[in-house]
Design a protein around this motif. Sequence first.
Motif, PDB file in Angstrom:
ATOM      1  N   ALA A   1      32.157  29.453  36.673  1.00 58.01           N
ATOM      2  CA  ALA A   1      33.250  30.363  36.814  1.00 58.01           C
ATOM      3  C   ALA A   1      33.373  31.115  35.446  1.00 58.01           C
ATOM      4  O   ALA A   1      33.518  32.401  35.424  1.00 58.01           O
TER       5      ALA A   1
ATOM      6  N   ALA B   1      37.248  29.596  40.321  1.00 60.61           N
ATOM      7  CA  ALA B   1      36.951  30.919  40.222  1.00 60.61           C
ATOM      8  C   ALA B   1      37.923  31.992  40.315  1.00 60.61           C
ATOM      9  O   ALA B   1      37.794  33.230  39.992  1.00 60.61           O
TER      10      ALA B   1
ATOM     11  N   LYS C   1      39.261  33.935  36.492  1.00 61.15           N
ATOM     12  CA  LYS C   1      38.891  35.321  36.351  1.00 61.15           C
ATOM     13  C   LYS C   1      39.989  36.208  36.766  1.00 61.15           C
ATOM     14  O   LYS C   1      40.721  37.171  35.919  1.00 61.15           O
TER      15      LYS C   1
END
Length: 339
Positions: free
Chosen positions: A35, A109, A112
């Motif tokens: 990620a 993930a 972000k």
Amino acid sequence: MSNPAEMPRPRLSVIVPLYNEQESIRPLYAAIVQALGDIGCSFEMVFVDDGSRDDTAEIARQIARFDSRVRLVKFRRNYGQTPAMAAGIEHARGEILVTMDGDLQNDPADIKLLLEQIEAGYDIVVGWRHNRQDKLVTRKIPSRIANVLIGKVTGVPIRDNGCSLKAFRADLIKSIPLYSEMHRFIPAMASIAGPRVAQIRVRHHARRYGQSKYGLSRIYKVLLDLMVIKTVTTFASRPLRWFALLSVPLFLSAFLMLAHTFVTLVTDRAQLSLPLAGTGVIFLASATILLCSGALAELIYSRGDIRDNEFFRLTQTIQRKRPDIAQTRPTQPATTTTS
């Protein structure tokens, strides 16, 4: 073995408390690397072993030897999630700190998305598990009730205080004391600094390995911590007012009971009620003790360890070169292993 103080400061630190998560730690490490590799910023991982009784610490140590971006903080016994997070925050060197659970229920993930909100100018970004994969009766319902109660009491309406996936500016979070179950109340604790807080939807996965470490037994701790938070955020600088408010009902009750007793003695129209008179004396003594406690708290605030500059440090920004490592504070006993 490299010295962390000599290494360049990373942009991001990911802090992961671990307790008996030997099956989860390797896939979690791989997911975080993937990620953050897509994001393209410098990062480090701070794994905090909270006194695990399985091979969690050994696996984390092996990963740290292989990857210099991984650091391990190990507790000698189990202290709980909040002390583990506090230790991770203390040892983290990044400009932005991200906390998450080590059971693979949080999705790396989504980091972000948190960073995008920080870059947009927010100081704290809180994840909201909109499709939570937990048991309804023992996890979801108590959590919803607690979130509503916490929002009403603290005035900081967070939809999911229990979600560990959060992002903070390091200079803010390192100034907030954490203990007991206080990691749930970080936005409320930080409210004295007036931070900009964002909430975003994040994914939540069902637990793949092991068993949950939490249940209904933690409710009383959350309620007690909520009382502490309300006191700190509302009456930290004027404790006498708080104790005076608590003493008012006792004073009124004592006045009525003792007045009734005095009238009875003067008029001699009825038999004296010793239980009523004794209760009045107890209430009067309790109210007096509360007022004296408030006066003592005022003295401690003005002359003791709680100093105005601690609050100024939270509420002001000085335009100067940022120090590489923030001032640390004592936490639970721990040893740090780096590669």
